[in-house]
Write a protein that holds these residues in place. Structure first.
Motif, short mmCIF file in Angstrom:
data_model
loop_
_atom_site.label_atom_id
_atom_site.label_comp_id
_atom_site.label_asym_id
_atom_site.label_seq_id
_atom_site.Cartn_x
_atom_site.Cartn_y
_atom_site.Cartn_z
N MET A 55 0.86 -1.20 0.00
CA MET A 55 0.00 0.00 0.00
C MET A 55 0.88 1.24 0.00
O MET A 55 1.84 1.34 0.78
CB MET A 55 -0.90 0.01 1.23
N LYS A 56 0.56 2.16 -0.89
CA LYS A 56 1.23 3.46 -0.91
C LYS A 56 0.37 4.47 -0.15
O LYS A 56 -0.86 4.46 -0.29
CB LYS A 56 1.43 3.95 -2.34
N TYR A 57 1.01 5.29 0.65
CA TYR A 57 0.28 6.35 1.37
C TYR A 57 1.23 7.51 1.61
O TYR A 57 2.46 7.37 1.49
CB TYR A 57 -0.28 5.81 2.70
N ARG A 58 0.64 8.66 1.94
CA ARG A 58 1.45 9.85 2.24
C ARG A 58 1.29 10.18 3.72
O ARG A 58 0.18 10.18 4.26
CB ARG A 58 1.05 11.04 1.38
N LYS A 110 5.28 12.97 2.85
CA LYS A 110 6.19 12.05 2.18
C LYS A 110 5.45 10.78 1.78
O LYS A 110 4.58 10.31 2.51
CB LYS A 110 7.37 11.68 3.09
N GLU A 111 5.81 10.25 0.58
CA GLU A 111 5.20 9.01 0.14
C GLU A 111 5.89 7.83 0.84
O GLU A 111 7.12 7.75 0.91
CB GLU A 111 5.34 8.84 -1.37
N ARG A 112 5.07 6.94 1.35
CA ARG A 112 5.61 5.78 2.07
C ARG A 112 4.88 4.51 1.63
O ARG A 112 3.84 4.59 0.98
CB ARG A 112 5.48 5.97 3.58
N ARG A 152 -5.50 3.49 6.57
CA ARG A 152 -5.99 4.83 6.21
C ARG A 152 -6.55 5.54 7.44
O ARG A 152 -6.36 6.76 7.61
CB ARG A 152 -7.05 4.72 5.12
N LYS A 153 -7.21 4.80 8.33
CA LYS A 153 -7.74 5.41 9.56
C LYS A 153 -6.60 5.89 10.45
O LYS A 153 -6.68 6.95 11.07
CB LYS A 153 -8.60 4.40 10.31
N LEU A 154 -5.52 5.09 10.52
CA LEU A 154 -4.37 5.51 11.32
C LEU A 154 -3.76 6.81 10.78
O LEU A 154 -3.42 7.72 11.55
CB LEU A 154 -3.31 4.39 11.33
#
Length: 420
Positions: free
Chosen positions: A45-48, A52-54, A77-79
């Motif tokens: 999973m990609k998230y920002r 920063k993208e992680r 996503r909730k975190l």
């Protein structure tokens, strides 16, 4: 306008095939399936977070299904929405799990055993580790040591007590206490020794004394029975030497030909094989306990040499010469001769010799104690000196063997005090 991503289907995921290079199949919301060139299917999973993208890994397919991966994505996503980096949280949880494992009772107990193993006799070390593996590791081995409380320990002890071996329960309690105190001393996050809270929780163990014949009139028929033993010749020789040498059973069955000098009538037992509690590891180094051999003992050993002289051990195991005789061999032989455990044991020959040498033959107690390899400090303060009273001990061992021969022959038993 962002490109619309069509969610994956179970069929797409299951039928995804490897290519020359790794490639991604996107499901939306940052979730994608990484298909490797070797055929692996990994959920990512990609998230920002904080601009920063992680990336975070969720496991592999099919162990983690598409539905499972989507649930994990939503939790991540909730975190993020609540200001928590799911990647850092996962690392922290993994580290916490590793810390719990690294500080488990079993890990610390094995470390404690390794630290002190060289200070114990091999027999004691084997028995102690067997208790760890049988009585403790299956029940509290995986518990972090700082979480072990008195009720956990009591549950283990009561389980042992219910089998009718109260003495073992007390010994296991002592082992747990030693491991906990080791953990406290070595920074393994144990706060205290909780076994102190269990004082009185177990009934006291009754003192167990080894069965022993100490009346010469009762010893005489035992000696005759040994000479008529119909079992293995190796066991018979061990039986004959047991009253004559009155060493500990483990020392006798572990006797090695390399330790013997039959020409000078000596048996030098390495102290590492002996039960000398008051000696440090340095004290033990290169030390031997010297057992003078009577002419009768030398004759028995010379008769046995053609049979077992090719082995390391004087009394090898009947299954393999690579191990000494079983610790139950002498006990079983005494039972075959009709003696119960309350009447006579292998260890009981020590009490037989100690009593008769003192009360009948009149040898000085300090000479007897040195021959028994009890820790009697000499004039220079040493806990053990192999040559202490050597001349007197040689005379005592020969006179003792002659006395036993007299008993077997039916000599009249007279209490003659002969002071050396």
């Amino acid at each position: 306008m962002p490109k619309r991503i069509v969610p994956l289907s179970d069929i797409q995921v299951s039928k995804a095939k490897p290519k020359d290079k790794d490639y991604n199949l996107f499901d939306g919301g940052g979730l994608y399936l990484l298909v490797t060139s070797t055929g692996g299917k990994l959920w990512r999973m990609k998230y920002r977070f904080e601009g920063k993208e992680r990336r975070i890994a969720f496991g592999s397919y099919p162990e983690i299904s598409l539905a499972d991966a989507r649930r994990r994505k939503e939790e991540a996503r909730k975190l993020v929405a609540n200001g928590t980096d799911p990647g850092n949280l996962k690392k922290a949880q993994k580290q916490a799990g590793e810390d719990r494992t690294a500080n488990s009772f079993e890990v610390i107990a094995r470390e404690w055993f390794g630290a002190f193993q060289n200070q114990w006799t091999p027999g004691h070390a084997t028995k102690l580790f067997s208790r760890l593996e049988r009585e403790l590791f299956p029940y509290i081995g995986a518990m972090p040591i700082e979480e072990i409380k008195a009720p956990d320990v009591l549950k283990v002890l009561k389980r042992i007590e219910s089998r009718g071996i109260l003495e073992t329960a007390h010994r296991v309690k002592t082992i747990i206490s030693q491991v906990l105190r080791y953990a406290i001393a070595h920074g393994h996050r144990a706060d205290r020794d909780c076994t102190a809270d269990l004082r009185g929780a177990l009934p006291p163990a009754r003192a167990k004394h080894f069965g022993a014949l100490t009346d010469p009139k009762e010893v005489a028929p035992l000696l005759r029975a040994i000479d008529s033993f119909q079992g293995s010749f190796v066991v018979k020789c061990a039986l004959q030497l047991s009253p004559m040498l009155f060493c500990r059973p483990g020392e006798l069955r572990g006797m090695e030909w390399a330790e013997l000098n039959l020409d000078s009538a000596e048996w030098n037992i390495p102290v590492e094989r002996m039960k000398l509690k008051n000696q440090t590891k340095q004290d033990r180094k290169g030390q031997f306990h010297l057992v003078p051999l009577s002419s009768q003992a030398v004759q028995i050993l010379r008769e046995l040499h053609p049979l077992t002289g090719h082995s390391k051990y004087v009394f090898p195991c009947h299954r393999t010469p690579l191990r000494p005789m079983s610790e139950n061999a002498i006990t079983a032989a005494l039972r075959r001769l009709g003696y119960t455990g309350s009447e006579m044991t292998g260890h009981g020959f020590r009490a037989t010799a100690r009593t008769i040498l003192d009360e009948v033959l009149g040898f000085r107690p300090d000479i007897i104690e040195h021959q028994l390899a009890h820790a009697v400090r000499d004039a220079n303060g040493r806990a053990y000196n192999r040559t202490s009273f050597l001349k007197d001990r040689r005379q005592m061992m020969q006179q003792w063997a002659d006395y036993l021969d007299g008993l077997k022959a039916g000599a009249k038993v007279i209490s003659i005090r002969q002071v050396v």
